[in-house]
Structures are given as C-alpha cells and as structure tokens.
Design an enzyme around this catalytic site. Structure first.
Site, short mmCIF file in Angstrom:
data_model
loop_
_atom_site.label_atom_id
_atom_site.label_comp_id
_atom_site.label_asym_id
_atom_site.label_seq_id
_atom_site.Cartn_x
_atom_site.Cartn_y
_atom_site.Cartn_z
N SER A 110 34.52 39.61 39.80
CA SER A 110 35.52 38.73 39.19
C SER A 110 36.42 38.06 40.22
O SER A 110 36.99 37.00 39.93
CB SER A 110 36.41 39.52 38.23
OG SER A 110 35.63 40.06 37.21
N GLU A 287 51.71 47.32 29.21
CA GLU A 287 51.05 48.62 29.41
C GLU A 287 51.25 49.10 30.83
O GLU A 287 51.49 48.32 31.75
CB GLU A 287 49.54 48.52 29.11
CG GLU A 287 49.17 48.97 27.71
CD GLU A 287 49.43 50.45 27.44
OE1 GLU A 287 49.22 51.28 28.34
OE2 GLU A 287 49.86 50.76 26.31
N ASP A 335 34.89 42.53 29.55
CA ASP A 335 34.24 43.11 30.72
C ASP A 335 34.29 44.64 30.69
O ASP A 335 33.29 45.31 30.97
CB ASP A 335 34.97 42.56 31.94
CG ASP A 335 34.42 43.05 33.26
OD1 ASP A 335 33.26 42.69 33.58
OD2 ASP A 335 35.13 43.76 33.98
ZN LIG Z 1 34.90 39.76 35.57
#
Ligand SMILES: [Zn+2]
Ligand SMILES: *[C@@H]1O[C@H](CO)[C@@H](O)[C@H](O)[C@H]1NC(C)=O
Ligand SMILES: *[C@@H]1O[C@H](CO)[C@@H](O)[C@H](O)[C@H]1NC(C)=O
Length: 524
Positions: A110, A287, A335
């Site tokens: 990514s 979070e 993902d």
């Molecule tokens: Zn990714």
C-alpha cells in the site's frame, strides 16, 4: 392464376419473415436497456474544464473480484438475487485499469502504490512519499528523494484538504498524503540510530506538517497509540498505553498549535457535536489502533462514526473554502478483512465504502467535483463456479470436487483459511458458511493472506473524468486529478488556470489591467 399463387406465397414468406423479425431481440429488455445506454452515451458530453474539488476514494485491497462479490452481497443483504445490483460508483461514465506493481515487487504494497496514485511516481515496496532512490529502512538514502502528494500541492495552492481513513492515520495509505519516509513501519518511533540520522516517525511528521503547511483541515481515522507516550493511558481503553518511545504527547502538541476553529475528538458524541460551519480544523482519532470493522463498529465505549458519516462531515467542512478542496477517503479495512481470510469482513467494508461514495454523489455537483473511486491493489480472493443465480455469495457451489466434496464460491489462493496438508480438505456445510467468523478456504496456509498483483479498476465522474480510459501505470491516476484542480507539480502554490485570488482567469485579469490603463491615460 399461377402468378396469383406466386404473389400469395411471396406475401406469406414476407409475413413469416416479418413475424421472425418481431421475434428477434428488439423487444428483449436486455437489448432495449442496451439501446437506452447507447443513446445516453451518444448524448454524453465529457467535462473538459477544471472544477474546484476532487474526492478520491481508495478501497484498500479492493480487487475487481471484491467489487463483484460486494455487489452481490449488497443485493442479497437486501433480499435480492444480487448479481444485477450496482454499487454507488458503478454508474460512473468512465473507467480504466491501473497496473499496480511496485518498482521492485511484482505484487505491491500500500505504501508504494499510494506514492504512485497520490504523488504520480512509482516507487519501491514499503516507501512512503519518496522515490525508489531511497532504500527501505535506510534513512540516509532517503535524503532529497521526497515527492509531493496532490494533497500537499492542493494545500499549497490554498485549497482545503482532508483525509478520512478507517485505518490508523499513520498507516501507509493516509501517511503518503503528508509524510515522507523510507520505512512505513516507522509510524510512532524510529530506531535510535535512525533518529540521529535525521529521520522522524510518521505521527511526528503529521504534527510538523500541521505546523509548517498551515494544517490539514480534516483528518479522521484511528491510531491514537502513536500520538501518546508509553506512560500515557488511552482515553477509551484505560488498560492500553501509548507507543511513543520519546515520551511525547503529540495530542497535546496538536492542541498547542492553536489552529483557528479547531477540534480534537475521539468519540461519536463529540463527532456529532462538531458544527461543520464553525470548524476549520477537525482532528479525530476514534480508536487506539485501526478503527473497528464495520461489523463491530460500536464495540468501543466511545463509539465510532461510520465512513459515510465521516465523509459527510469532511465535505461539509472542506467545501466552505471558495477555492475548493481535495479529499481522500480510504476504506482501509477491506484489506484487513482479506488478510484475515474473511470475505465477509472485506465485503461488509466494501459496502460501507459504497455508502460513503453515495454521500459524496449526493453532496457534489458533477460539473465541479471530480470523484475517483479505485483501489491500491487487489487480493487473492477468487470467485468460482458453478452455482445457480442468487446462490449465497459466501456459500457452496452446486458442484462437487473430484472426491465428491462440496466447495466454496469464494476462495483465497493463500491465507489463514488453509489447512493441514497431511489431512484432506475440511468438509463444509452451508450452515458453516453463514457464520460471520467463517474463513474461506485457501490453497497455501499462511498466517496472513497476501495482496495480489492484478490491475485495479478506476471509476470516475466529473471534470476530466474522461481521461480515465485505457490501461496505464498507477502513477497516471493523479494526473487527471491535478488537471481538474489546475495544479502543476513544477509550480507548487499556484493554480495555472485560475489566479491566486480565487478564480479570475488570466484573460479577464488582462482586460481589467488594460481598462485601468486606458482610464488612466484618458484622464490626461
Ligand atoms: Zn493496501
Ligand atoms: C467524548 O469525548 C468528550 C471530550 O473528550 C467527553 O467529554 C465525553 O465524555 C466523551 N463521551 C463518551 C461517551 O465517551
Ligand atoms: C452541468 O453543466 C451543464 C452544462 O453547462 C448543465 O446543463 C447542467 O445543468 C449542469 N449540472 C448541474 C448539476 O449543475
């Protein structure tokens, strides 16, 4: 008489031929729908002038198989067969395919892919906003290799900018919008020797970015732990401590920046209380780590806004800037669902992103806003046959394998759904596949399922969306977005088709100057 019979036969033949004509596809609904779409396309005019805003949606890991399966899941969830359904971006007029490989890896990560579609240059796996001249994990090699993201270029030109992510905001995809580092893992600290070489962690880079560039207007996501010191307890989970080794409290540092009309928030009620009309800077970390999966969104005591709610708030804040805005929205946990081998989680996350895209569709004018929906890379999930139309997408096919056993529609090439190879493939029942914790089977057993190396689809509407046609390197994805915002990487801080005062074209400016000039001389 003979000729009369001949004429009669001729008429009969013509009648049969005509009858056959009306039996052909002309009245078939698939065909008439096709004609309707053909007419739409013949009348369609691409928008060839710049707009004032761009929204980029990234479905992290959203392969084409994920899109198809999510469409079916969405339909079946709503009591339909599913296959005929449409996700909220599938009516966009333009699509293309992006090649996702990293410079050094066939199957990408990514960080490298985000550097391609946000900065316009491919790079190596694991690198954030730096070129391939940087070696992964090697700080000195990264000196002088930074590349600007479209977010930074938009911000330098005076546009408002924002990022929404369901992952940690220091994670690879959001990090590339504002950070530069040769190691994506340096999210909240760097090894001591690296610190002495001058590289800094991503969370600290975010605070520095706020200081140096005047601030990202909207940053919503997860990941408080890298903004808190090791001695600090988390506000939502008191048994959890921060992960920063330098003792810093970056949340306080952010507050001390005293950005005008700014709010730091960490829970749903505070999020709901934010008045977008009176907010210029919104920083929300909902979070400790990544935000919860959509399937357990309200698990934490503070609750969490959905990706659709975050998108709405972001647009409401950003669109107040008359010069326009750039917003990236990442569905980061598609993902993660795949990595866990859970098609269910991945598809629920995809449909949640479709809800967010729907919000953007309703809040924007297609003449003004370029909306691009794509993925950074795919995953190994496949969709096999054969099963009847409407078969549950998470279920078993109608066929048997050569040993007489049932098998799944959705399978992974690798991942946690693999089995002990000394034993036969585990037997499955449709009942088992209905469990939300069920993992699809996988050929190679791995702790984490992997990305795949296939092309990803790019869907677009709005100014210059027609440029998204064909098959290209992923680094092209940023170019039409730059065009739609009049940005030029060689002239940071400028919008080449608008002047900096906000939208007066150079020609109009010239006319104005000439008019003043003439008036001046007339007075003499
Ligand atoms: Zn990714
Ligand atoms: C949400 O955050 C605000 C600000 O920190 C706090 O006052 C409030 O009690 C929190 N609400 C919940 C439900 O935790
Ligand atoms: C977009 O622009 C076209 C052409 O100028 C115009 O006909 C159309 O109404 C506009 N659409 C919207 C939603 O403003």
């Amino acid at each position: 008489m003979k000729s009369l019979i001949g004429v009669a036969i001729l008429f009969m033949l013509l009648a049969i031929a005509n009858a056959q004509d009306t039996k052909t596809q002309v009245n078939n609904p698939w065909f008439t729908e096709g004609i309707k779409m053909l007419e739409e396309k013949l009348n369609y005019k691409p928008i060839k002038k710049a707009g004032n805003s761009v929204i980029l949606f990234i479905g992290d890991g959203m392969s084409l198989t994920t899109v198809t399966a999510a469409r079916i899941y969405q339909g079946q969830r709503d009591g339909k067969s599913g296959e005929e359904g449409q996700l909220s971006w599938e009516h966009y007029p333009h699509t293309g395919l992006a090649k996702t490989y990293n410079i050094d890896y066939q199957v990408p990560d990514s960080a490298g892919t985000a550097t391609a579609y946000l900065c316009g240059v491919k790079t190596n796996k694991g690198l954030v906003g730096v070129t391939e001249k940087a070696k992964r994990g090697n700080c000195p090699s990264a000196k002088g290799t930074d590349v600007y993201s479209i977010l930074t270029l938009a911000q330098k030109a005076g546009l408002s900018v924002g990022v929404v992510s369901t992952a940690r905001i220091t994670h690879a995809t959001p990090a590339v919008t504002y950070a530069h580092t040769p190691e994506r893992e340096w999210e909240g600290s760097v090894p001591a020797e690296v610190a002495s070489e001058g590289c800094i962690d991503v969370a600290q880079q975010y605070i520095n970015y706020q200081r140096e560039h005047g601030g990202v207007n909207v940053m919503l996501g997860g990941g408080r732990r890298y903004f808190m010191s090791e001695s600090q307890s988390d506000v939502e989970y008191s048994d959890l401590k921060g992960r920063r080794k330098d003792g810093k409290n970056l949340l306080d540092e952010w507050k001390k920046l005293n950005l005008p009309n700014s709010h730091y928030i960490w829970n749903t009620s505070a999020f709901n209380a934010v008045d977008p009309m009176k907010t210029d800077y919104l920083f929300g970390l909902f979070e400790y780590g990544h935000m919860q999966y959509e399937v357990n969104r309200n698990k934490g005591p503070g609750g969490e806004p959905s990706i659709a709610e975050m998108t709405r708030k972001a647009i409401q804040i950003l669109r107040r800037n008359p010069k326009g805005y750039f917003l990236m929205v990442e569905a980061g946990r598609i993902d993660h669902g795949h990595h866990e081998g859970s098609a269910y989680r991945a598809l629920v996350e995809t449909v949640a992103m479709a809800d967010a895209v729907d919000v953007a569709n309703k809040m924007t004018n297609p003449n003004e806003t370029l909306v691009v929906v794509t993925a950074d890379h795919g995953h190994t999930m496949s969709m096999g046959g054969y099963q009847k139309r409407g078969n549950p997408i998470f279920g078993l096919t109608d066929d048997l394998d050569i040993y007489g056993n049932k098998y799944l529609t959705l399978n992974y090439a690798n991942g946690p759904g693999g089995w002990d190879e000394r034993k036969p493939r585990p037997r499955l029942t449709n009942e088992m596949t209905k469990d939300p914790h069920f993992l699809q089977q996988a050929v190679a057993k791995l702790v984490k399922e992997t990305h795949d190396g296939t092309d990803v689809a790019v869907y677009a509407k709005g100014p210059f969306a027609h440029l998204y046609a064909g098959v290209w390197e992923q680094s092209f994805v940023v170019q039409p977005m730059m065009k739609a915002l009049c940005l030029d990487a060689s002239k940071p801080g400028q919008q080449h088709c608008k002047n900096s005062a906000g939208g007066i074209a150079p020609a109009a400016m010239l006319t104005l100057v000439m008019a003043l000039f003439v008036t001046f001389f007339q007075n003499f």
